[in-house]
Enzyme design. Structure first.
Site, PDB file in Angstrom:
ATOM      1  N   SER A  30      -5.998 -10.309   6.499  1.00 20.35           N
ATOM      2  CA  SER A  30      -4.766  -9.911   6.930  1.00 20.35           C
ATOM      3  C   SER A  30      -4.562 -10.575   8.366  1.00 20.35           C
ATOM      4  CB  SER A  30      -4.228  -8.667   6.700  1.00 20.35           C
ATOM      5  OG  SER A  30      -4.272  -8.211   5.088  1.00 20.35           O
TER       6      SER A  30
ATOM      7  N   HIS B 207     -17.327 -14.911  -0.884  1.00 21.01           N
ATOM      8  CA  HIS B 207     -16.064 -14.240  -0.687  1.00 21.01           C
ATOM      9  C   HIS B 207     -16.058 -13.047  -1.409  1.00 21.01           C
ATOM     10  CE1 HIS B 207     -11.984 -13.391  -0.885  1.00 21.01           C
ATOM     11  NE2 HIS B 207     -11.644 -14.268   0.430  1.00 21.01           N
TER      12      HIS B 207
ATOM     13  N   GLY C 145      -5.665  -9.300   2.259  1.00 15.87           N
ATOM     14  CA  GLY C 145      -4.641  -9.137   1.352  1.00 15.87           C
ATOM     15  C   GLY C 145      -3.957  -7.812   1.397  1.00 15.87           C
TER      16      GLY C 145
ATOM     17  N   ASN D 290      -7.780 -20.388   3.273  1.00 17.30           N
ATOM     18  CA  ASN D 290      -8.420 -20.302   1.891  1.00 17.30           C
ATOM     19  C   ASN D 290      -7.217 -19.928   0.850  1.00 17.30           C
ATOM     20  OD1 ASN D 290      -9.332 -19.285  -0.758  1.00 17.30           O
ATOM     21  ND2 ASN D 290     -10.096 -17.574   0.130  1.00 17.30           N
ATOM     22  N   TRP D 291      -6.811 -21.255   0.164  1.00 18.95           N
ATOM     23  CA  TRP D 291      -5.487 -21.182  -0.600  1.00 18.95           C
ATOM     24  C   TRP D 291      -5.789 -20.470  -2.034  1.00 18.95           C
ATOM     25  CZ3 TRP D 291      -3.547 -26.946  -0.275  1.00 18.95           C
ATOM     26  CH2 TRP D 291      -3.176 -27.117   1.063  1.00 18.95           C
ATOM     27  N   LYS D 292      -6.883 -19.881  -2.190  1.00 21.05           N
ATOM     28  CA  LYS D 292      -7.211 -19.128  -3.260  1.00 21.05           C
ATOM     29  C   LYS D 292      -6.604 -19.848  -4.643  1.00 21.05           C
ATOM     30  CE  LYS D 292      -7.120 -14.955  -0.674  1.00 21.05           C
ATOM     31  NZ  LYS D 292      -7.553 -13.662  -0.682  1.00 21.05           N
TER      32      LYS D 292
ATOM     33  N   GLY E 107      -5.993 -16.314   4.326  1.00 19.59           N
ATOM     34  CA  GLY E 107      -5.435 -16.365   2.989  1.00 19.59           C
ATOM     35  C   GLY E 107      -4.221 -16.560   2.914  1.00 19.59           C
ATOM     36  N   GLY E 108      -3.508 -15.380   2.843  1.00 19.40           N
ATOM     37  CA  GLY E 108      -1.851 -15.395   2.850  1.00 19.40           C
ATOM     38  C   GLY E 108      -1.086 -16.347   3.701  1.00 19.40           C
TER      39      GLY E 108
ATOM     40  N   GLU F 269     -14.036 -11.562  -3.201  1.00 23.73           N
ATOM     41  CA  GLU F 269     -13.196 -11.754  -4.591  1.00 23.73           C
ATOM     42  C   GLU F 269     -14.299 -12.306  -5.378  1.00 23.73           C
ATOM     43  OE1 GLU F 269      -9.836 -13.747  -3.323  1.00 23.73           O
ATOM     44  OE2 GLU F 269      -9.159 -11.837  -2.305  1.00 23.73           O
TER      45      GLU F 269
ATOM     46  N   GLU G 157     -15.244 -10.460   6.650  1.00 21.61           N
ATOM     47  CA  GLU G 157     -14.055 -10.232   6.235  1.00 21.61           C
ATOM     48  C   GLU G 157     -14.271  -8.630   5.565  1.00 21.61           C
ATOM     49  OE1 GLU G 157     -11.888 -13.905   4.897  1.00 21.61           O
ATOM     50  OE2 GLU G 157     -13.171 -13.524   3.264  1.00 21.61           O
TER      51      GLU G 157
END
Ligand code: PEP
Length: 253
Positions: free
Chosen positions: A210, A92, A170, A9-11, A231-232, A94, A164
């Site tokens: 993470s 998600h 994150g 997930n590149w956000k 993610g990251g 967010e 998640e």
């Protein structure tokens, strides 16, 4: 047997040039037939990524449940399908937190994705307070009951679930293997109660929060963890390649 999946997930990150370069790198990875790899780039670059990707599937990070209409700034599942998208993230944390997306809206999104043949990756997970007061199992069960468990078994089998925990996203504070396995096993048992054991065994349940090259092997080796939503660590080809390799390793060993 259920699929092992590693998804990035590149956000809202990367320039167009960077996104295309990363996509090319990911597409060059050695991806065996045992594993499915997805990327979720920013929507603006999704078609570029789709054109580059031969082995990797491409999805959107969000979409609206209505097909067309006066919804300025939105993109629909129907439009995703025409653009060749394979999948969509739904729920998600967010989106839930910053865009006030509730379980009822997510249910509509799920229905729309399935109606248009887009594979939904449905995200669930609890905030820190709920983890601390020990009500995390019932919290996540309620998310699934209110958004997902109205589906027929045939519809449900197209859905990928992603657990998640919000406190892990994150933050660098990854869930322990015990915490992840407890929740994943619980999710699989609720799916079994609703749709039967056979469907439960076929359901891919990803872990997200993470997850990185140093903890992926242990997490992916958990009996009920079928890969990761990353993610990251999906923003660097070198890290993502380790995660894909770890996912593959757990299948072959
Ligand atoms: C995510 O946002 O889905 C996620 C898992 O992020 P990170 O890996 O950066 O915690």
């Amino acid at each position: 047997m259920r699929s092992k999946i590693v998804a990035g997930n590149w956000k809202m990150n990367l320039s167009q040039t960077e996104a295309k370069a990363l996509c090319k790198e990911v597409n060059k990875l050695n991806i065996g037939s045992e594993i499915e790899v997805y990327i979720f780039p920013p929507m603006l670059y999704a078609s570029d990524c789709k054109a580059i990707s031969t082995r990797v599937k491409v999805g959107a990070q969000n979409a609206h449940p209505k097909d067309q209409g006066a919804f300025t700034g939105e993109v629909s599942m129907w439009q995703l399908k025409e653009a060749g998208m394979d999948a969509v993230l739904i729920g998600h944390s967010e989106r839930r937190e910053y865009f006030q997306e509730d379980n009822a809206l997510l249910k509509q999104k799920l229905d729309s994705a399935l109606a248009h043949g887009i594979r939904p990756f449905f995200c669930c997970g609890e905030p820190l307070g709920i983890r601390q007061d020990n009500s995390f199992l019932s919290y996540v069960k309620n998310q699934l009951e209110e958004s997902v468990f109205h589906l027929s078994a045939a519809e449900f089998e197209k859905v990928v679930l992603a657990y998640e925990p919000i406190w892990a996203i994150g933050t660098g504070q990854t869930a322990s293997t015990e915490q992840a396995e407890e929740m994943h096993a619980a999710i699989r048992s609720w799916v079994g109660e609703k749709y039967g054991k056979e469907t439960a065994e076929k359901t891919s349940i990803l872990y997200g929060g993470s997850c990185n090259p140093s903890n992926a092997q242990a997490l992916f080796a958990c009996e009920n963890v079928d890969g990761g939503l990353i993610g990251g660590a999906s923003l660097k080809a070198a890290d993502f390649s380790v995660l894909v390799a770890e996912g593959t390793w757990t299948i072959l060993n």
